[in-house]
Scaffold this motif. Structure first.
Motif, short mmCIF file in Angstrom:
data_model
loop_
_atom_site.label_atom_id
_atom_site.label_comp_id
_atom_site.label_asym_id
_atom_site.label_seq_id
_atom_site.Cartn_x
_atom_site.Cartn_y
_atom_site.Cartn_z
N LEU A 190 0.80 -1.21 0.00
CA LEU A 190 0.00 0.00 0.00
C LEU A 190 0.84 1.27 0.00
CD1 LEU A 190 -2.99 0.38 -0.08
CD2 LEU A 190 -3.02 0.49 2.42
N PHE A 191 1.93 1.27 0.75
CA PHE A 191 2.68 2.51 0.92
C PHE A 191 4.00 2.51 0.14
CE2 PHE A 191 0.12 1.86 4.76
CZ PHE A 191 -0.70 2.96 4.64
N ALA A 192 4.15 1.53 -0.74
CA ALA A 192 5.40 1.45 -1.50
C ALA A 192 5.45 2.54 -2.55
CB ALA A 192 5.51 0.08 -2.15
N GLY A 193 6.61 3.15 -2.72
CA GLY A 193 6.77 4.21 -3.69
C GLY A 193 7.28 3.68 -5.01
N PRO A 194 7.54 4.61 -5.96
CA PRO A 194 8.05 4.19 -7.26
C PRO A 194 9.44 3.56 -7.13
CG PRO A 194 8.04 6.58 -7.06
CD PRO A 194 7.32 6.04 -5.87
N LEU A 195 9.74 2.65 -8.04
CA LEU A 195 11.04 1.99 -8.04
C LEU A 195 11.94 2.69 -9.07
CD1 LEU A 195 10.10 -1.81 -7.97
CD2 LEU A 195 10.71 -0.35 -6.06
N PRO A 196 13.26 2.68 -8.83
CA PRO A 196 14.18 3.32 -9.78
C PRO A 196 14.39 2.50 -11.04
CG PRO A 196 15.40 2.33 -7.98
CD PRO A 196 13.94 2.15 -7.65
N VAL A 197 13.84 1.30 -11.07
CA VAL A 197 14.03 0.46 -12.25
C VAL A 197 12.73 0.33 -13.03
CG1 VAL A 197 15.97 -0.90 -11.39
CG2 VAL A 197 13.64 -1.56 -10.79
N ALA A 198 12.86 -0.04 -14.29
CA ALA A 198 11.70 -0.23 -15.16
C ALA A 198 11.77 -1.61 -15.80
CB ALA A 198 11.68 0.84 -16.24
N LEU A 199 10.67 -1.97 -16.44
CA LEU A 199 10.58 -3.27 -17.10
C LEU A 199 10.40 -3.05 -18.59
CD1 LEU A 199 10.06 -6.35 -17.24
CD2 LEU A 199 7.71 -5.89 -16.53
N ALA A 200 11.40 -3.41 -19.37
CA ALA A 200 11.29 -3.28 -20.83
C ALA A 200 10.32 -4.33 -21.36
CB ALA A 200 12.67 -3.46 -21.47
N TRP A 201 9.54 -3.98 -22.40
CA TRP A 201 8.58 -4.94 -22.95
C TRP A 201 9.29 -6.22 -23.39
CZ3 TRP A 201 3.74 -6.16 -22.68
CH2 TRP A 201 3.30 -7.16 -23.52
N SER A 202 10.51 -6.07 -23.91
CA SER A 202 11.24 -7.24 -24.41
C SER A 202 11.54 -8.24 -23.29
CB SER A 202 12.53 -6.81 -25.09
OG SER A 202 13.30 -6.05 -24.18
N SER A 203 11.47 -7.80 -22.05
CA SER A 203 11.74 -8.70 -20.93
C SER A 203 10.48 -9.32 -20.34
CB SER A 203 12.47 -7.94 -19.81
OG SER A 203 13.70 -7.46 -20.26
N VAL A 204 9.33 -8.95 -20.88
CA VAL A 204 8.07 -9.51 -20.39
C VAL A 204 7.89 -10.91 -20.97
CG1 VAL A 204 5.55 -9.30 -20.47
CG2 VAL A 204 6.96 -7.28 -20.07
N VAL A 205 7.74 -11.89 -20.10
CA VAL A 205 7.50 -13.27 -20.56
C VAL A 205 6.05 -13.40 -20.99
CG1 VAL A 205 7.44 -15.69 -19.86
CG2 VAL A 205 9.32 -14.23 -19.10
N ALA A 206 5.14 -12.85 -20.19
CA ALA A 206 3.72 -12.92 -20.53
C ALA A 206 2.98 -11.82 -19.79
CB ALA A 206 3.15 -14.28 -20.15
N LEU A 207 2.03 -11.22 -20.50
CA LEU A 207 1.14 -10.23 -19.88
C LEU A 207 -0.20 -10.94 -19.70
CD1 LEU A 207 0.22 -7.44 -18.98
CD2 LEU A 207 0.04 -6.77 -21.35
#
Lengths: 194, 143
Positions: free
Chosen positions: A48-65
């Protein structure tokens, strides 16, 4: 089978490794240059209280949406956003699509962009922007509050306006069912004109 | 065979013909989708029986050649154990990112110890294999 999704449905979904650990949740969608497709997701921590992370997820690294989670191989694939991708769609003036006014090239105001519709290919290899959900103005010839308009492969966009071909109004839909066919129809219609 | 059927089964030593313990649970290695060890209760020498030390996993009993096969968990087995490494009673996510349900039972091959199917919400069964057991979910690759 390809699937159509509203990007607002993707935000907040957990990012889960194949080992079964939830390492983040989707914060925002980042479009690849040219806006034709999803390039990456910005992330927030879980909880609930977690903030933004400094890292992102590139689409090419997505195994499945999937319907309930975005699957990745492991936490190692998360990396700081690369240069050359646009700002997140819902934050930052430059890259903001949501709230932009949609105008046809013949000067008709269709309404404001409320959501972005993406199409995920069967093997999750591509996530293409295929349309917008619009809070309609009367000119679209509809009583409904929201409507879906398909997009051509390319369109011109600024932070202020999105310009779409006037013929788009023939392919407007009110729900995601049948929208896939409308996209195909609209694109073949545009192809026929060239 | 299912975990629920195997639980409570006696473990018998073939050298002494005596019952040396009972099956209380399973430790699954997600990297192989196989049972790494059987959890044992009422045994004198420990609470873990590595799968490779089992002589036979029968319909009515598990046999071992020596009661000493039941030991304390090795470091590897211990790392695969614990509340968040359990397979039963967990959220199950497919590798496609869809929630399949909650795991209520597991089917395994008695010869190899391979996990072959997962029972979801006490009703439907999904064949496939385990690819991950994490704090959030069991990740299942459907056939």
């Amino acid at each position: 089978m390809t699937r159509l999704l509203r990007t607002s449905e993707i935000t907040g979904r957990p990012v889960v490794t194949l080992a079964g650990e939830d390492v983040a949740q989707i914060k925002d969608v980042v479009y690849a240059p040219g806006r034709g497709r999803v390039g990456a997701f910005t992330l927030a921590g879980r909880g609930l209280f977690a903030g933004p992370l400094p890292v992102a997820l590139a689409w090419s690294s997505v195994v499945a949406l999937g319907n309930d989670a975005v699957m990745i191989a492991d936490e190692e694939v998360l990396a700081p956003l690369e240069q050359g991708v646009d700002q997140p769609a819902t934050s930052g003036r430059q890259g903001n699509v949501l709230g932009a006014r949609v105008l046809t090239d013949t000067g008709t105001d269709l309404g404001l962009v409320a959501d972005v519709i993406v199409q995920v290919s069967e093997d999750d290899s591509a996530c293409e922007v295929v349309g917008y959900e619009i809070e309609s103005s009367d000119a679209a010839g509809s009583q409904a509050d929201t409507l879906l308009i398909p997009l051509p492969e390319t369109l011109s966009a600024s932070g202020e306006h999105l310009i779409v071909p006037g013929s788009v109004t023939k392919f407007v839909r009110h729900d995601l069912a049948g929208f896939g066919a409308a996209i195909e129809g609209f694109r073949s219609h545009l192809g026929g004109e060239d | 065979m299912r975990f629920s059927q195997a639980r409570g089964q006696k473990i018998v030593s073939t050298s002494t013909a005596g019952t040396v313990g009972r099956v209380s649970g399973f430790v699954v290695d997600p990297s192989t989708s196989r049972i790494a060890a059987v959890r044992v209760k009422k045994a004198a020498s420990g609470d873990t029986l590595p799968w490779t030390d089992i002589t036979s996993f029968g319909v009515d009993a598990v046999t071992v050649d020596d009661a000493a096969r039941i030991t304390e968990a090795s470091e590897k087995i211990a790392s695969l154990s614990g509340r968040k490494r359990k397979v039963i009673g967990r959220r199950v996510l497919s590798t496609a990112g869809n929630e399949l349900g909650r795991s209520s039972d597991v089917e395994f091959d008695q010869e190899s110890g391979a996990v072959t199917a997962i029972v979801l919400n006490d009703e439907k069964t999904a064949t496939g294999k385990v690819v991950g057991i994490g704090s959030y979910a069991v990740v299942w690759q459907e056939d």
